[in-house]
Design an enzyme around this catalytic site. Structure first.
Site, PDB file in Angstrom:
ATOM      1  N   LYS A   1       1.556 -23.898  -4.226  1.00  0.00           N
ATOM      2  CA  LYS A   1       2.426 -24.960  -3.700  1.00  0.00           C
ATOM      3  C   LYS A   1       3.521 -24.359  -2.827  1.00  0.00           C
ATOM      4  O   LYS A   1       3.880 -24.918  -1.792  1.00  0.00           O
ATOM      5  CB  LYS A   1       3.030 -25.729  -4.888  1.00  0.00           C
ATOM      6  CG  LYS A   1       3.721 -27.012  -4.559  1.00  0.00           C
ATOM      7  CD  LYS A   1       2.827 -28.064  -3.948  1.00  0.00           C
ATOM      8  CE  LYS A   1       2.255 -29.034  -4.919  1.00  0.00           C
ATOM      9  NZ  LYS A   1       1.508 -30.144  -4.296  1.00  0.00           N
TER      10      LYS A   1
ATOM     11  N   ASP B   1      -3.181 -30.557   0.860  1.00  0.00           N
ATOM     12  CA  ASP B   1      -1.950 -30.917   0.161  1.00  0.00           C
ATOM     13  C   ASP B   1      -1.237 -32.129   0.777  1.00  0.00           C
ATOM     14  O   ASP B   1      -0.668 -32.033   1.868  1.00  0.00           O
ATOM     15  CB  ASP B   1      -0.982 -29.709   0.130  1.00  0.00           C
ATOM     16  CG  ASP B   1      -0.039 -29.750  -1.072  1.00  0.00           C
ATOM     17  OD1 ASP B   1      -0.204 -30.640  -1.918  1.00  0.00           O
ATOM     18  OD2 ASP B   1       0.854 -28.876  -1.159  1.00  0.00           O
TER      19      ASP B   1
ATOM     20  N   LYS C   1      10.423 -37.637  -9.167  1.00  0.00           N
ATOM     21  CA  LYS C   1      10.770 -36.284  -8.689  1.00  0.00           C
ATOM     22  C   LYS C   1      12.099 -36.291  -7.952  1.00  0.00           C
ATOM     23  O   LYS C   1      12.419 -37.230  -7.246  1.00  0.00           O
ATOM     24  CB  LYS C   1       9.676 -35.764  -7.759  1.00  0.00           C
ATOM     25  CG  LYS C   1       9.813 -34.275  -7.507  1.00  0.00           C
ATOM     26  CD  LYS C   1       8.837 -33.786  -6.481  1.00  0.00           C
ATOM     27  CE  LYS C   1       9.371 -34.028  -5.099  1.00  0.00           C
ATOM     28  NZ  LYS C   1       8.602 -33.265  -4.086  1.00  0.00           N
TER      29      LYS C   1
ATOM     30  N   LYS D   1       0.439 -31.366   4.090  1.00  0.00           N
ATOM     31  CA  LYS D   1       1.503 -30.351   4.229  1.00  0.00           C
ATOM     32  C   LYS D   1       1.050 -29.119   5.010  1.00  0.00           C
ATOM     33  O   LYS D   1       1.821 -28.546   5.757  1.00  0.00           O
ATOM     34  CB  LYS D   1       1.912 -29.854   2.833  1.00  0.00           C
ATOM     35  CG  LYS D   1       2.789 -30.802   2.063  1.00  0.00           C
ATOM     36  CD  LYS D   1       3.663 -30.027   1.097  1.00  0.00           C
ATOM     37  CE  LYS D   1       3.330 -30.238  -0.354  1.00  0.00           C
ATOM     38  NZ  LYS D   1       3.402 -31.606  -0.835  1.00  0.00           N
TER      39      LYS D   1
HETATM   40  P1  NAI Z   1      -1.823 -35.022 -12.373  1.00  0.00           P
HETATM   41  O1  NAI Z   1      -1.684 -33.733 -13.070  1.00  0.00           O
HETATM   42  O2  NAI Z   1      -1.206 -36.223 -12.947  1.00  0.00           O
HETATM   43  O3  NAI Z   1      -3.362 -35.342 -12.171  1.00  0.00           O
HETATM   44  C1  NAI Z   1      -4.329 -34.377 -11.950  1.00  0.00           C
HETATM   45  C2  NAI Z   1      -5.567 -34.752 -12.739  1.00  0.00           C
HETATM   46  O4  NAI Z   1      -6.572 -33.820 -12.423  1.00  0.00           O
HETATM   47  C3  NAI Z   1      -5.363 -34.680 -14.231  1.00  0.00           C
HETATM   48  O5  NAI Z   1      -5.741 -35.908 -14.820  1.00  0.00           O
HETATM   49  C4  NAI Z   1      -6.282 -33.554 -14.681  1.00  0.00           C
HETATM   50  O6  NAI Z   1      -6.844 -33.784 -15.949  1.00  0.00           O
HETATM   51  C5  NAI Z   1      -7.317 -33.575 -13.593  1.00  0.00           C
HETATM   52  N1  NAI Z   1      -8.072 -32.354 -13.350  1.00  0.00           N
HETATM   53  C6  NAI Z   1      -7.673 -31.059 -13.357  1.00  0.00           C
HETATM   54  N2  NAI Z   1      -8.686 -30.246 -13.020  1.00  0.00           N
HETATM   55  C7  NAI Z   1      -9.739 -31.041 -12.761  1.00  0.00           C
HETATM   56  C8  NAI Z   1     -11.056 -30.799 -12.339  1.00  0.00           C
HETATM   57  N3  NAI Z   1     -11.506 -29.571 -12.134  1.00  0.00           N
HETATM   58  N4  NAI Z   1     -11.878 -31.851 -12.168  1.00  0.00           N
HETATM   59  C9  NAI Z   1     -11.448 -33.115 -12.379  1.00  0.00           C
HETATM   60  N5  NAI Z   1     -10.207 -33.407 -12.792  1.00  0.00           N
HETATM   61  C10 NAI Z   1      -9.366 -32.381 -12.965  1.00  0.00           C
HETATM   62  O7  NAI Z   1      -1.314 -34.768 -10.880  1.00  0.00           O
HETATM   63  P2  NAI Z   1      -0.920 -35.806  -9.748  1.00  0.00           P
HETATM   64  O8  NAI Z   1       0.527 -36.044  -9.799  1.00  0.00           O
HETATM   65  O9  NAI Z   1      -1.849 -36.946  -9.776  1.00  0.00           O
HETATM   66  O10 NAI Z   1      -1.180 -34.900  -8.458  1.00  0.00           O
HETATM   67  C11 NAI Z   1      -2.495 -34.511  -8.159  1.00  0.00           C
HETATM   68  C12 NAI Z   1      -2.508 -33.372  -7.169  1.00  0.00           C
HETATM   69  O11 NAI Z   1      -1.935 -33.811  -5.947  1.00  0.00           O
HETATM   70  C13 NAI Z   1      -1.716 -32.137  -7.599  1.00  0.00           C
HETATM   71  O12 NAI Z   1      -2.393 -30.991  -7.184  1.00  0.00           O
HETATM   72  C14 NAI Z   1      -0.445 -32.268  -6.830  1.00  0.00           C
HETATM   73  O13 NAI Z   1       0.184 -31.042  -6.604  1.00  0.00           O
HETATM   74  C15 NAI Z   1      -0.945 -32.884  -5.548  1.00  0.00           C
HETATM   75  N6  NAI Z   1       0.101 -33.558  -4.846  1.00  0.00           N
HETATM   76  C16 NAI Z   1       0.770 -34.599  -5.414  1.00  0.00           C
HETATM   77  C17 NAI Z   1       1.773 -35.236  -4.719  1.00  0.00           C
HETATM   78  C18 NAI Z   1       2.541 -36.357  -5.277  1.00  0.00           C
HETATM   79  O14 NAI Z   1       3.480 -36.777  -4.630  1.00  0.00           O
HETATM   80  N7  NAI Z   1       2.207 -36.911  -6.420  1.00  0.00           N
HETATM   81  C19 NAI Z   1       2.088 -34.866  -3.379  1.00  0.00           C
HETATM   82  C20 NAI Z   1       1.389 -33.732  -2.906  1.00  0.00           C
HETATM   83  C21 NAI Z   1       0.385 -33.158  -3.608  1.00  0.00           C
HETATM   84  C1  DG6 Z   2       7.050 -30.310  -6.602  1.00  0.00           C
HETATM   85  O1  DG6 Z   2       7.474 -30.317  -5.329  1.00  0.00           O
HETATM   86  C2  DG6 Z   2       5.747 -30.952  -6.909  1.00  0.00           C
HETATM   87  C3  DG6 Z   2       4.811 -31.160  -5.805  1.00  0.00           C
HETATM   88  O2  DG6 Z   2       3.505 -31.437  -6.207  1.00  0.00           O
HETATM   89  C4  DG6 Z   2       5.332 -32.181  -4.882  1.00  0.00           C
HETATM   90  O3  DG6 Z   2       5.932 -33.234  -5.520  1.00  0.00           O
HETATM   91  C5  DG6 Z   2       4.371 -32.688  -3.943  1.00  0.00           C
HETATM   92  O4  DG6 Z   2       3.593 -31.638  -3.472  1.00  0.00           O
HETATM   93  C6  DG6 Z   2       5.104 -33.394  -2.854  1.00  0.00           C
HETATM   94  O5  DG6 Z   2       5.683 -32.485  -2.021  1.00  0.00           O
HETATM   95  P1  DG6 Z   2       6.593 -32.884  -0.832  1.00  0.00           P
HETATM   96  O6  DG6 Z   2       7.136 -31.615  -0.344  1.00  0.00           O
HETATM   97  O7  DG6 Z   2       5.706 -33.558   0.173  1.00  0.00           O
HETATM   98  O8  DG6 Z   2       7.616 -33.794  -1.383  1.00  0.00           O
END
Ligand code: NAI
Ligand code: DG6
Length: 517
Positions: A360, A311, A401, A473
């Site tokens: 999460k 994460d 966010k 994380k």
């Molecule tokens: P998002 O939802 O925009 O992108 C995720 C992508 O994964 C989507 O395009 C979806 O179609 C695809 N997907 C789902 N299952 C799949 C699979 N089995 N194989 C291939 N593709 C698949 O999410 P985002 O914002 O890009 O975040 C991605 C991940 O990172 C999430 O789990 C999120 O919680 C985690 N994360 C994001 C943070 C951030 O600041 N944006 C920070 C910490 C963690």
């Molecule tokens: C809600 O907190 C959505 C999450 O996917 C976070 O945005 C992401 O994990 C980032 O978390 P943090 O605590 O590093 O800001």
């Protein structure tokens, strides 16, 4: 044949009998000083200084590296892709505030410095962290990956609504030619509300066939792009936790059998991890779920393959791992940490489902444990601050966010201090530079080896790359070893391991030269 990379000339060379530069390697001999503490029956302790001599060997040639993202078409994947293209093509773009040019702000390797030493006048001399050892330049990454959504990367970037239109406009052509490979979809692992984007799927339910399919994708990508190495990173949706079941995912062999039998508790992210482990490709998990069930960790160790997770630690949690460390080390006692988040991107939508939120919630909540345990003057054994994490899906705020935190602390003489924090920014602009750092450091660790006097030959570091903790994380560590969440300790570990690899002593803040006559 793989391309041959290049060995960049270093910004500095260490002049010491313990350091040797050959055409291929940087070799160093390093004394690791520690303190062994033994607790006595009467409650006192004996502290003994220890010294272990290590040799380090770093390959100087920086390879041609491919980064394959699982979830390439998501907000992180499309934002990172556009930003790297902006660097490659030296683009500029306008917003209402003026002309912008690409940067790597938020990346600790690309945009932070390390104190190398002092000059003859006693002034500090800093160098970019990226110059401490030969590291890949992120602008040279070759990008690829998978997504269950068939949209090309230009459409994904448009859907993400993160980057300024004038920048999107300039990368659209190139990104429209980038299409994610079909991926694995086991609907039970992500929220039901994701079903409508799942139109790019590897057919069938045979999990071993799925592993082999992903392995072939990695090999094909490597060959097609003439790469020396590929690193795979999970930036796909947060999955629910897999149930830990004896006989299924508890040991390496049971896990392999569970995959052969297509057991329902094997998650897509674990399939990707297994494919990478079997392929000798490092795999990093950027989401909170327990991809690395015990059997998979054993398998990584068996194959000596690198893994890291879990994460991305991008905003609220990063702040928490700095602030709580500061408070506790200042002798101030946080008694309650209350964290709200609301966001409106697809991550937020997925997390609006309880089982995915729970993954999460767990990773966001474990982050202060070691800091609290470190101070038994403030906290009794097993005492913890109240820690609440709330996440709400509010579509209209998109990727921007909002994180609201209240830290309630006990202070001097029965007083109370309430610290309130409000953080607003595009989540993907915080996460994308972390993905860069994770890949750069992981790649570096594939070229860094160590040896002690008792070892006949050099060895790679342990499979579980705990050096990546700063970006994560809920950092995974070598089984049986302590987890460090405190941000400053995590950064110090990176800095000092890099220093050791070039034969420099660990940075300390004694500044003796400025404190004595
Ligand atoms: P998002 O939802 O925009 O992108 C995720 C992508 O994964 C989507 O395009 C979806 O179609 C695809 N997907 C789902 N299952 C799949 C699979 N089995 N194989 C291939 N593709 C698949 O999410 P985002 O914002 O890009 O975040 C991605 C991940 O990172 C999430 O789990 C999120 O919680 C985690 N994360 C994001 C943070 C951030 O600041 N944006 C920070 C910490 C963690
Ligand atoms: C809600 O907190 C959505 C999450 O996917 C976070 O945005 C992401 O994990 C980032 O978390 P943090 O605590 O590093 O800001």
């Amino acid at each position: 044949a793989a391309s041959s990379g290049s060995a960049p000339s270093p910004l500095f060379k260490v002049n010491s009998p313990n350091v040797q530069y050959t055409d291929e390697h940087i070799l160093s001999k390093y004394s690791y000083f520690n303190t062994l503490v033994t607790k006595q029956a009467d409650g006192t302790m004996i502290a003994e200084p220890t010294e272990t001599v290590y040799e380090f060997k770093t390959e100087r040639t920086v390879p041609r590296v491919g980064m394959m993202m699982v979830g390439w078409g998501g907000n992180n994947g499309s934002t990172l892709t556009a930003s790297i293209l902006a660097h490659k093509n030296k683009l500029t773009w306008r917003t209402k505030s003026g002309v912008h040019k690409p940067n790597y702000f938020g990346s600790v390797t690309q945009s932070s410095t390390v104190r190398l030493g002092v000059d003859a006048e006693g002034a500090d001399v800093y160098v970019p962290m990226s110059q401490m050892l030969p590291m890949v330049n992120p602008t040279d990454f070759v990008l690829g990956g998978w997504d269950i959504s068939s949209k090309n990367l230009a459409e994904s970037m448009d859907r993400a609504k993160v980057l300024a239109y004038d920048l999107q406009r300039q990368v659209t052509d190139e990104m429209s030619k980038m299409t994610p490979l079909p991926s694995i979809y086991y609907p039970d692992f992500i929220a039901a509300n994701q079903e409508d984007r799942a139109d790019n799927l590897i057919p069938g339910n045979d999990k071993r066939a799925h592993v082999n399919h992903i392995r072939k994708d990695i090999r094909d990508f490597k060959a097609a792009n003439n790469l020396d190495k590929v690193i795979v990173i999970w930036t796909a949706n947060t999955e629910r936790f897999a149930e830990l079941i004896d006989g299924v995912n508890d040991t390496a062999d049971n896990f392999l059998a569970a995959v052969e039998n297509s057991h329902e508790e094997v998650a897509p992210s674990s399939i990707f991890a297994l494919a990478c482990i079997e392929e000798g490709t490092p795999f990093i998990n950027g989401s909170p779920q327990n991809t690395f069930v015990p059997g998979l960790i054993q398998l990584a160790e068996r194959h000596k393959a690198f893994i890291g997770g879990d994460d991305f630690k991008s905003g609220q949690t990063k702040m928490k791992s700095a602030l709580v460390d500061f408070l506790v080390n200042a002798g101030i006692k946080p008694v309650a940490i209350t964290s709200y988040n609301h966001l409106g991107n697809n991550d937020g939508k997925n997390l609006s489902s309880h089982r995915q939120f729970r993954s999460k919630e767990i990773s966001k909540s474990t982050v202060v444990d070691d800091m609290v345990a470190a101070n038994d003057l403030l906290y009794a054994k097993n005492e913890h601050p109240d820690h609440t994490v709330v996440i709400k899906y509010v579509p209209s705020v998109g990727d921007s966010k909002r994180a609201l935190d209240e830290y309630e602390c006990d202070i001097f003489m029965g007083g109370r201090q309430s610290i309130s924090m409000y953080n607003i920014c595009e989540d993907s602009l915080l996460a994308s530079p972390l993905i860069i750092d994770l890949v750069i450091m992981t790649e570096l660790m594939t070229r860094l080896q160590y040896k002690t006097i008792d070892m006949p030959k050099f060895s790679s570091f342990h499979s579980v790359l705990s050096i990546l903790s700063y970006m994560l994380k809920a950092p995974m560590v070598t089984p049986g070893t302590p987890v460090v969440n405190a941000l400053s300790r995590q950064r110090t570990a990176i800095e000092n391991i890099f220093r050791a690899a070039v034969g420099l002593s660990a940075n300390n803040e004694m500044g003796l030269e400025h404190k004595i006559w």
